[in-house]
Design a protein around this motif. Structure first.
Motif: not given
Length: 376
Positions: A175-184, A213-218
């Motif tokens: 999730l770290g990379h995905t949330l960073t990408l969403i923020t940017m 994609a983040a939801l699927r990862q969760v």
């Protein structure tokens, strides 16, 4: 300790025989018995000096053996304490002292020439020799069980720490990379919304795809944390309910059928576990019924009990009480609803007269391949 003190009542027999002795001998014998009792009590309560107490008691028993071979039975008092000696060297010394006492008593009374007396005393001597080793084996077994329990607790603690670290790593990696990408991308879309609306709209669409994609990862992460299966939980629930005196009825449902989603299987299993726990703790029920209903487009898990019911909800039109999804409820109900939200499921709780019925509804979504290799 109290159990050990009860046996002191048998010292009344040597005290009784002292009444036949002269006053001086009576006083001496009574004083020796008092010392014997003090050594006995002290050696039971305190480990320090226990070996010397045992040897002192054996010496006193030897003194009483001067008045009769049967006094050897007083050795039943120190033999359990010999088994309480933790040092192997001390145990050996005490057992040797006991053997010396037996040999001296046999020699002093020449029991080999009186076989009747010898056969009366020898079984007691054998038992007294066995008791210390039985106590030592029991103590050793207890120590091993305690060490095993400590080891199991340590393993459990280390396992929990390892699981926490694993979850932390998974959250960081997935999730770290995905949330960073969403923020940017959201910051970029905010800057482009006036200058380049089309580009901003594209960035927003990218954010939506990334969030899915983040939801699927969760969901994958949650599924990996606790691989619980509904069919296994039904068998486990039967054992728990049986231990509480509650009968489990499956109502003809086919729990062996594989669920279409591993995540749904996991969440329904956790919900069934929580429901059974609540039934055991609060319902006072005698019978619990579990049903699995396969309906078009949805799957229902119904858990019913004949207990005292739920009395905190609002009265219905026909005397029924129900909690619909999203309403109040205990911590357990809130937790089950939160789990069900991951798969868009719902929970309905009804209490009609006596008993409670929990209905877990999960939609059955069929995935179909489309052109371009996309999956809806």
């Amino acid at each position: 300790m109290l159990f050990a003190m009860v046996w002191l009542v048998y010292l009344l027999f040597p005290i009784y025989h002292l009444f036949d002795e002269p006053p001086v001998r009576f006083a001496e014998g009574l004083g020796v018995i008092v010392v014997f009792i003090v050594l006995y009590v002290y050696s039971y309560r305190f480990e320090k000096g226990r070996l010397y107490c045992v040897l002192g008691m054996l010496f006193i028993v030897g003194l009483f053996c001067l008045s009769g071979a049967g006094s050897i039975l007083m050795a039943f008092y120190p033999v359990p304490i010999i088994g309480m000696l933790t040092n192997r060297r001390q145990l050996t010394v005490a057992v040797c002292g006991l053997l010396v006492l037996f040999a001296w008593n046999i020699w002093y009374w020449d029991l080999f020439t009186d076989m009747d007396a010898f056969m009366q005393i020898i079984p007691a001597m054998i038992v007294m020799l066995v008791i210390p080793f039985a106590f030592a084996i029991g103590r050793k077994s207890k120590e091993l069980r305690e060490k095993l329990n400590l080891a199991n607790e340590e393993i459990s603690r280390l396992s929990k720490n390892e699981e926490r670290q694993r979850i932390s790593r998974d959250l960081h990696d997935t999730l770290g990379h995905t949330l960073t990408l969403i923020t940017m991308k959201s910051e970029l879309a905010e800057k482009l919304i006036v200058k380049n609306p089309e580009r901003a709209a594209q960035e927003v669409r990218d954010i939506q795809a990334t969030s899915r994609a983040a939801l699927r990862q969760v969901r994958e992460l949650v599924s990996g944390m606790s691989a619980v299966k509904l069919s296994d939980e039904v068998d486990h629930a039967k054992q728990i309910l049986a231990a509480a005196g509650i009968v489990l009825e499956r109502d003809g449902s086919d729990f062996g059928r594989e669920l279409p989603s591993q995540l749904a299987d996991n969440i329904l299993g956790m919900c069934l576990r929580e429901s059974v726990t609540n039934i055991v703790k609060h319902s006072r029920a005698r019978v619990c019924t579990v049903r699995l209903l396969w309906e078009p487009g949805r799957l229902k898990l119904v858990v019913t009990d004949d207990g005292i019911g739920i009395y905190k909800s609002v009265e219905g039109s026909e005397g029924s009480r129900s909690w619909e999804t999203g309403s109040g409820g205990g911590t357990g109900l809130r937790g089950m609803r939160e789990r069900l939200k991951l798969i868009e499921g719902t929970l309905t709780v009804e209490s009609v007269g006596r008993g409670t019925e929990l209905t877990f509804t999960v939609p059955l979504v069929e995935k179909a391949a489309e052109e371009g290799g996309k999956v809806q």
